[in-house]
Design a protein around this motif. Structure first.
Motif, PDB file in Angstrom:
ATOM      1  N   ILE A 110     -16.041 -12.425  56.615  1.00 44.99           N
ATOM      2  CA  ILE A 110     -17.410 -12.805  56.961  1.00 44.99           C
ATOM      3  C   ILE A 110     -17.661 -12.562  58.448  1.00 44.99           C
ATOM      4  CG2 ILE A 110     -18.992 -14.775  57.190  1.00 44.99           C
ATOM      5  CD1 ILE A 110     -17.723 -15.824  54.529  1.00 44.99           C
ATOM      6  N   GLY A 111     -16.691 -12.921  59.280  1.00 44.99           N
ATOM      7  CA  GLY A 111     -16.825 -12.671  60.718  1.00 44.99           C
ATOM      8  C   GLY A 111     -16.917 -11.195  61.027  1.00 44.99           C
ATOM      9  N   LEU A 112     -16.089 -10.392  60.378  1.00 44.11           N
ATOM     10  CA  LEU A 112     -16.095  -8.947  60.602  1.00 44.11           C
ATOM     11  C   LEU A 112     -17.415  -8.326  60.156  1.00 44.11           C
ATOM     12  CD1 LEU A 112     -14.461  -6.455  61.475  1.00 44.11           C
ATOM     13  CD2 LEU A 112     -13.652  -6.304  59.126  1.00 44.11           C
ATOM     14  N   ILE A 113     -17.890  -8.689  58.979  1.00 42.91           N
ATOM     15  CA  ILE A 113     -19.146  -8.141  58.469  1.00 42.91           C
ATOM     16  C   ILE A 113     -20.312  -8.547  59.360  1.00 42.91           C
ATOM     17  CG2 ILE A 113     -20.782  -8.297  56.540  1.00 42.91           C
ATOM     18  CD1 ILE A 113     -18.244  -8.508  54.711  1.00 42.91           C
ATOM     19  N   VAL A 163     -13.957  -0.007  62.101  1.00 44.31           N
ATOM     20  CA  VAL A 163     -14.538  -1.327  61.876  1.00 44.31           C
ATOM     21  C   VAL A 163     -14.983  -1.529  60.428  1.00 44.31           C
ATOM     22  CG1 VAL A 163     -16.325  -2.932  62.639  1.00 44.31           C
ATOM     23  CG2 VAL A 163     -15.304  -1.365  64.278  1.00 44.31           C
ATOM     24  N   SER A 164     -15.637  -0.528  59.859  1.00 41.28           N
ATOM     25  CA  SER A 164     -16.244  -0.723  58.543  1.00 41.28           C
ATOM     26  C   SER A 164     -16.167   0.544  57.706  1.00 41.28           C
ATOM     27  CB  SER A 164     -17.704  -1.146  58.723  1.00 41.28           C
ATOM     28  OG  SER A 164     -18.405  -1.079  57.512  1.00 41.28           O
ATOM     29  N   GLY A 165     -15.573   0.446  56.547  1.00 40.46           N
ATOM     30  CA  GLY A 165     -15.492   1.583  55.640  1.00 40.46           C
ATOM     31  C   GLY A 165     -16.842   1.935  55.060  1.00 40.46           C
ATOM     32  N   SER A 166     -17.567   0.934  54.562  1.00 39.54           N
ATOM     33  CA  SER A 166     -18.868   1.216  53.958  1.00 39.54           C
ATOM     34  C   SER A 166     -19.865   1.696  55.002  1.00 39.54           C
ATOM     35  CB  SER A 166     -19.402  -0.021  53.229  1.00 39.54           C
ATOM     36  OG  SER A 166     -19.528  -1.108  54.123  1.00 39.54           O
ATOM     37  N   GLY A 167     -19.814   1.115  56.188  1.00 44.58           N
ATOM     38  CA  GLY A 167     -20.706   1.564  57.266  1.00 44.58           C
ATOM     39  C   GLY A 167     -20.399   2.986  57.689  1.00 44.58           C
ATOM     40  N   SER A 168     -19.114   3.317  57.774  1.00 47.09           N
ATOM     41  CA  SER A 168     -18.753   4.674  58.186  1.00 47.09           C
ATOM     42  C   SER A 168     -19.090   5.691  57.101  1.00 47.09           C
ATOM     43  CB  SER A 168     -17.270   4.755  58.570  1.00 47.09           C
ATOM     44  OG  SER A 168     -16.447   4.485  57.472  1.00 47.09           O
ATOM     45  N   PHE A 169     -18.958   5.318  55.831  1.00 44.89           N
ATOM     46  CA  PHE A 169     -19.322   6.255  54.772  1.00 44.89           C
ATOM     47  C   PHE A 169     -20.837   6.434  54.677  1.00 44.89           C
ATOM     48  CE2 PHE A 169     -14.946   5.683  53.199  1.00 44.89           C
ATOM     49  CZ  PHE A 169     -14.593   7.020  53.244  1.00 44.89           C
ATOM     50  N   ALA A 170     -21.600   5.405  55.046  1.00 43.55           N
ATOM     51  CA  ALA A 170     -23.056   5.573  55.126  1.00 43.55           C
ATOM     52  C   ALA A 170     -23.400   6.571  56.234  1.00 43.55           C
ATOM     53  CB  ALA A 170     -23.728   4.229  55.381  1.00 43.55           C
ATOM     54  N   THR A 196      -9.375  -0.006  60.448  1.00 53.27           N
ATOM     55  CA  THR A 196      -8.317  -0.805  61.058  1.00 53.27           C
ATOM     56  C   THR A 196      -8.616  -2.300  61.047  1.00 53.27           C
ATOM     57  OG1 THR A 196      -7.715   1.054  62.458  1.00 53.27           O
ATOM     58  CG2 THR A 196      -7.008  -1.125  63.197  1.00 53.27           C
ATOM     59  N   PHE A 197      -9.762  -2.679  61.559  1.00 55.93           N
ATOM     60  CA  PHE A 197     -10.048  -4.112  61.682  1.00 55.93           C
ATOM     61  C   PHE A 197     -10.239  -4.776  60.323  1.00 55.93           C
ATOM     62  CE2 PHE A 197     -11.247  -2.451  65.865  1.00 55.93           C
ATOM     63  CZ  PHE A 197     -10.393  -3.223  66.631  1.00 55.93           C
ATOM     64  N   TYR A 198     -10.832  -4.051  59.376  1.00 54.62           N
ATOM     65  CA  TYR A 198     -10.976  -4.583  58.026  1.00 54.62           C
ATOM     66  C   TYR A 198      -9.602  -4.777  57.386  1.00 54.62           C
ATOM     67  CZ  TYR A 198     -12.088  -4.887  53.082  1.00 54.62           C
ATOM     68  OH  TYR A 198     -12.169  -5.295  51.785  1.00 54.62           O
ATOM     69  N   ALA A 199      -8.741  -3.770  57.490  1.00 48.71           N
ATOM     70  CA  ALA A 199      -7.413  -3.858  56.890  1.00 48.71           C
ATOM     71  C   ALA A 199      -6.607  -5.001  57.507  1.00 48.71           C
ATOM     72  CB  ALA A 199      -6.667  -2.535  57.055  1.00 48.71           C
ATOM     73  N   ILE A 200      -6.689  -5.158  58.810  1.00 45.09           N
ATOM     74  CA  ILE A 200      -5.955  -6.241  59.469  1.00 45.09           C
ATOM     75  C   ILE A 200      -6.517  -7.595  59.047  1.00 45.09           C
ATOM     76  CG2 ILE A 200      -5.547  -7.325  61.726  1.00 45.09           C
ATOM     77  CD1 ILE A 200      -5.170  -4.437  62.806  1.00 45.09           C
ATOM     78  N   ALA A 201      -7.846  -7.692  58.959  1.00 47.56           N
ATOM     79  CA  ALA A 201      -8.446  -8.958  58.526  1.00 47.56           C
ATOM     80  C   ALA A 201      -7.993  -9.325  57.120  1.00 47.56           C
ATOM     81  CB  ALA A 201      -9.971  -8.865  58.581  1.00 47.56           C
ATOM     82  N   VAL A 202      -7.952  -8.344  56.228  1.00 46.83           N
ATOM     83  CA  VAL A 202      -7.556  -8.618  54.844  1.00 46.83           C
ATOM     84  C   VAL A 202      -6.073  -8.932  54.744  1.00 46.83           C
ATOM     85  CG1 VAL A 202      -7.288  -7.596  52.554  1.00 46.83           C
ATOM     86  CG2 VAL A 202      -9.430  -7.320  53.784  1.00 46.83           C
ATOM     87  N   TYR A 203      -5.224  -8.039  55.263  1.00 43.15           N
ATOM     88  CA  TYR A 203      -3.786  -8.201  55.061  1.00 43.15           C
ATOM     89  C   TYR A 203      -3.204  -9.349  55.877  1.00 43.15           C
ATOM     90  CZ  TYR A 203      -4.237  -3.798  52.637  1.00 43.15           C
ATOM     91  OH  TYR A 203      -4.621  -2.818  51.781  1.00 43.15           O
ATOM     92  N   TYR A 204      -3.574  -9.433  57.124  1.00 42.83           N
ATOM     93  CA  TYR A 204      -3.040 -10.519  57.937  1.00 42.83           C
ATOM     94  C   TYR A 204      -3.670 -11.852  57.540  1.00 42.83           C
ATOM     95  CZ  TYR A 204      -0.392  -7.554  61.121  1.00 42.83           C
ATOM     96  OH  TYR A 204       0.529  -6.700  61.655  1.00 42.83           O
ATOM     97  N   GLY A 205      -4.954 -11.824  57.192  1.00 40.00           N
ATOM     98  CA  GLY A 205      -5.620 -13.050  56.773  1.00 40.00           C
ATOM     99  C   GLY A 205      -5.062 -13.599  55.474  1.00 40.00           C
TER     100      GLY A 205
END
Length: 173
Positions: A50-53, A94-101, A130-139
Motif C-alpha cells: 500500500i505504501g509503495l503503490i 518501482v512499478s511493473g504495471s506503471g512501467s508496462f503502461a 526492485t522496490f516491489y519485489a523487495i516489499a513483497v519478499y522481505y515483507g
C-alpha cells in the motif's frame, strides 16, 4: 503446442492430487492450511505494498518523473540513451504495471520495431521491479533491514538500462 499449453495446469493439478493420495496426505486439510498461510502472508505484506503503490501514484501525479526526465535528458542524449525511454527507466524499478503502461505508450508513439521500441523492450525484459519485489519478499518474512539488497539490485537495473541501447545498436540489425 497450444494443446500442451492448455493441458499443463490440469495435468499438474491431477499429478499433485494423485501424488497426495499415494502418500496418504489429507489433501483438503493441506489445501486449507496453505490457503490460511497465504492469507496471513498477504496481510503481512499489505502495508508495504500500500505504501509503495501510494508513493508511485503520488510521484506520477505530481509530475516528478517528467521533471526528472527534463533534467536528465541532456545528459542521456549525449550518452546515446533516448530521452523518450527515461520515464520507463525511472518507473521500472518501482512499478511493473506503471512501467508496462509507459511501455505501451511508447509503442503507440514509436513502433515496437524502432530503435526506441526495441531498446524499451530490452529494458522491460532485463530489469526488475526492485522496490516491489523487495516489499513483497522481505515483507512476507518480516525483514526490515535490506542491507545491500537495494543498492545491488539498483546497480543491476542500471546496468540493464545502460546496456540496452548499446546491445540494440550492436546486435539490432
Amino acid at each position: 503446442m497450444e494443446i500442451i499449453g492448455n493441458l499443463v495446469v490440469p495435468v499438474s493439478i491431477a499429478l499433485i492430487i494423485i501424488f497426495g493420495f499415494c502418500r496418504k496426505v489429507p489433501l483438503f486439510e493441506a489445501f486449507t492450511d496453505g490457503a490460511k498461510e497465504g492469507i496471513v502472508s498477504m496481510f503481512s505484506i499489505a502495508p508495504s505494498l500500500i505504501g509503495l503503490i501510494t508513493a508511485v501514484s503520488m510521484l506520477r501525479a505530481s509530475g516528478f518523473f517528467e521533471i526528472l526526465t527534463d533534467l536528465l535528458s541532456p545528459v542521456t542524449s549525449a550518452l546515446g540513451f533516448p530521452s523518450e525511454i527515461l520515464p520507463l527507466a525511472l518507473m521500472r524499478p518501482v512499478s511493473g504495471s506503471g512501467s508496462f503502461a509507459l511501455l505501451n505508450d511508447l509503442f503507440k508513439s514509436c513502433s515496437p520495431d524502432s530503435f526506441i521500441g526495441r531498446t524499451a523492450s530490452v529494458i522491460a525484459g532485463s530489469t526488475e521491479t526492485t522496490f516491489y519485489a523487495i516489499a513483497v519478499y522481505y515483507g512476507s518474512v518480516g525483514i526490515q533491514k535490506t542491507g545491500y539488497t537495494i543498492p545491488a539490485a539498483l546497480m543491476s537495473d542500471f546496468a540493464g538500462m545502460v546496456l540496452a541501447p548499446l546491445t540494440i545498436r550492436l546486435l539490432g540489425n
